[in-house]
Scaffold this motif. Structure first.
Motif, short mmCIF file in Angstrom:
data_model
loop_
_atom_site.label_atom_id
_atom_site.label_comp_id
_atom_site.label_asym_id
_atom_site.label_seq_id
_atom_site.Cartn_x
_atom_site.Cartn_y
_atom_site.Cartn_z
N GLN A 40 17.24 -19.78 39.59
CA GLN A 40 17.76 -19.10 38.41
C GLN A 40 17.67 -17.59 38.61
N GLN A 53 21.46 -24.08 46.90
CA GLN A 53 21.03 -25.01 45.86
C GLN A 53 21.16 -26.47 46.31
N THR A 69 15.50 -25.68 41.24
CA THR A 69 16.72 -24.87 41.04
C THR A 69 16.41 -23.39 41.20
#
Length: 233
Positions: free
Chosen positions: A35, A25, A33
């Protein structure tokens, strides 16, 4: 992430991925990002908890049934000893050989928990039979009082000898039934072998408890005799 062998621990792998994602990240462009879309560790935790709950419920039911039918706290306690000893020994051996306490291995213990007490129940019942009925010396004319009998140790030894061989073969047959699972290979072997290992180890230890620990502790617990009561159930 390097998997050293086929069939690595899923939970550990997911935890490793999560720890690496933090590093990844930081290297991503601003505003980008990562997820997780699907986290299998949640499923694993819920599944393991379900099996652990089943183990606790089965243990509670065994306690209730033993006390209701044996009608003796000391006898029920002796029989119950085979359960935690067998489970702890199985987990200890699995830990020593690097076998994880996964869904299948814990499921094997849940399956075996009722069988673990079989040998101890048979042993305890025969000990009860010998201690609550007059032996040859008393049948010859001597008064018999189960609470004052001083020949408890020898009578327990005789009772244990009577059922030792049947208990041994009965438990061995159960263990042999699960032996073919070790012939499975690939994914099937990785799935079912931990279950077979946990069951067989637990049953082997329960056999030793029934043949050695129960008679030995019975000679100590019932040294001063006991009050025989018949369960109304």
């Amino acid at each position: 992430i390097t998997l050293k062998r086929f069939g690595a621990n899923t939970k550990n792998t997911i935890d490793d991925v999560k720890s690496r994602l933090v590093i990844v990240q930081k290297a991503l462009p601003k505003g980008v990002t990562i997820q997780p879309f699907y986290d299998q560790s949640d499923l694993i935790n819920k599944a393991v908890w379900t099996v652990e709950k089943a183990l606790l419920e089965a243990f509670a039911l065994i306690i209730i049934i033993l006390f209701l039918f044996l009608m003796n706290v000391r006898a029920a306690t002796l029989v119950l000893l085979s359960v935690p000893i067998s489970i702890l020994a199985a987990l200890g051996v699995m830990q020593h050989y690097g076998i994880s306490a996964n869904l299948m291995s814990l499921g094997g213990l849940a399956i075996a928990i009722g069988m673990m007490v079989d040998g101890a129940v048979v042993m305890m019942e025969n000990i009860f039979k010998h201690l609550s009925h007059p032996d040859r010396r008393h049948e010859a004319g001597h008064d018999f009082d189960v609470e004052q009998d001083t020949n408890v140790g020898l009578r327990i030894q005789e009772a244990a000898r009577e059922v030792a061989k049947p208990i041994f073969f009965a438990v061995t047959i159960i263990m042999v039934v699960f032996a073919p699972l070790f012939s499975l290979e690939g994914v099937e072997g990785k799935l079912f072998q931990p279950m077979a290992i946990s069951i067989m180890i637990a049953m082997a230890v329960s056999l030793l408890v029934a043949l050695i620990v129960v008679p030995a502790l019975a000679s100590f617990f019932f040294q001063k005799g006991f009050k025989s009561r018949t369960s109304p159930i």
